[in-house]
Design an enzyme around this catalytic site. Structure first.
Site, PDB file in Angstrom:
ATOM      1  N   CYS A  92      -0.352   4.197   2.149  1.00 12.65           N
ATOM      2  CA  CYS A  92      -0.154   3.974   3.586  1.00 12.65           C
ATOM      3  C   CYS A  92       1.288   4.264   4.007  1.00 12.65           C
ATOM      4  O   CYS A  92       1.540   4.861   5.059  1.00 12.65           O
ATOM      5  CB  CYS A  92      -0.477   2.525   3.953  1.00 12.65           C
ATOM      6  N   ASP A  93       2.241   3.823   3.200  1.00 14.29           N
ATOM      7  CA  ASP A  93       3.637   3.779   3.646  1.00 14.29           C
ATOM      8  C   ASP A  93       4.604   4.681   2.893  1.00 14.29           C
ATOM      9  O   ASP A  93       5.769   4.783   3.274  1.00 14.29           O
ATOM     10  CB  ASP A  93       4.150   2.332   3.556  1.00 14.29           C
ATOM     11  N   CYS A 146       0.837  -1.203   0.000  1.00 13.21           N
ATOM     12  CA  CYS A 146       0.000   0.000   0.000  1.00 13.21           C
ATOM     13  C   CYS A 146       0.871   1.252   0.000  1.00 13.21           C
ATOM     14  O   CYS A 146       1.420   1.632   1.044  1.00 13.21           O
ATOM     15  CB  CYS A 146      -0.927   0.000   1.214  1.00 13.21           C
TER      16      CYS A 146
END
Length: 305
Positions: free
Chosen positions: A135-136, A132
């Protein structure tokens, strides 16, 4: 308590099913193990959803869906579904240690990322291996990262990563991207993206965090090691069907087979969104599935009960 309809999963398909079920007057329960919105939450920017010509973030779109469901009078039960079993006159849904009875079910659990299945992938998941980008990506500011894949999602995530990373190496096993031409052109013109054609990952190496990838050139057979700070994997998805406790027809890849009404091989069970066998998996197709599944479920309930 007994319900007319249980919807498993609150992505775009499940949320739309809930809205239509509420309008049909069905006593409905929606389950979600994470955050409502599904894959839309993990999409940086949505620019092909009708009615929003300027585009909007995936999180904004997911929030609008969730607000619409709430306005329709349906609350989401935030609990993972452990098992769905068939009963004489319906189905029992086991979630967070509680049992719920429903006369019909819509399966809209979506998918999960497909793993590449190489040494080090499991060990370094969360320590440099990610599925993701939204997300990261901030964790890899000014770093060198790899993106595995060549489809729409891989290219979209690679483009997003260029906002943070110093270099983004797009590693693809073929000699051309499978993504749509708009995304292909953007990637090929982005100075931060390095194309690595005909290349596969053989191993992920590191200590506490990822440090390098072992790569293989499929044309020459050359195997070599190269330093990377992170790797993002986007090579497809696997349907989430583990909680289904009865026989149901699936295709060779595990996706649920439905008819034109989105009914499955199990009477009273419908499938909507990415979990079912279909040609195109987009927010728009998930929304259409959700509406049809809810109306088909209502028709089933009226005829049977």
């Amino acid at each position: 308590m007994e319900y007319d309809l249980a919807i498993i999963g609150a992505g775009p398909a499940g949320l739309t099913s809930g809205i239509y079920a509420a309008r049909a007057g069905l006593n409905t329960l929606v389950f979600e193990q994470g955050a409502a919105g599904g894959q839309a939450l993990l999409t940086d920017f949505v620019e092909n959803y009708p009615g929003f010509p300027e585009g909007l973030t995936g999180q904004e779109l997911a929030r609008k869906f969730t607000e619409h469901l709430s306005k329709a009078g349906i609350k989401i039960t935030y609990a993972g579904v452990d098992n769905i079993t068939k009963q004489d006159k319906g189905f029992t849904v086991l979630a967070a240690g509680k049992e719920y009875f429903s006369r019909a079910v819509i399966l809209s659990m979506g998918t999960q990322p497909r793993k590449i299945g190489v040494p080090g992938e499991g060990e370094f998941t969360g320590r440099g291996v990610s599925y993701c980008a939204i997300c990261d990506a901030p964790l890899f500011r000014n770093r060198k990262v790899a993106v595995i894949g060549g489809g729409d999602t891989a290219v979209e995530e690679a483009l997003y990563l260029t906002k943070f990373a110093r270099e983004v190496h797009l590693i693809h096993r073929r000699d051309r991207l499978r993504a749509v031409s708009l995304l292909r052109d953007r990637a090929l013109q982005n100075e931060k993206i390095v194309m690595r054609w005909n290349t596969v990952v053989e191993e992920i190496k590191g200590d506490k965090l990822i440090q390098a990838l072992v790569l293989k050139n499929k044309e020459t057979g050359e195997v070599f090691e190269e330093n990377f700070d992170g790797v993002f994997v986007f090579i497809g998805s696997v349907p989430k069907t583990e909680c289904i406790g009865f026989e149901i027809s699936k295709n060779e890849n595990g996706y649920i087979i439905t008819d034109e009404w989105l009914a499955t091989s199990q009477p009273g069970v419908f499938a909507a969104g990415d979990i079912r066998e279909k040609f195109l998996r987009q927010v728009t197709t998930a929304v259409g599935d959700g509406a049809l599944a809810a109306m088909s479920a209502e028709k089933y309930l009226v005829e049977k009960y």
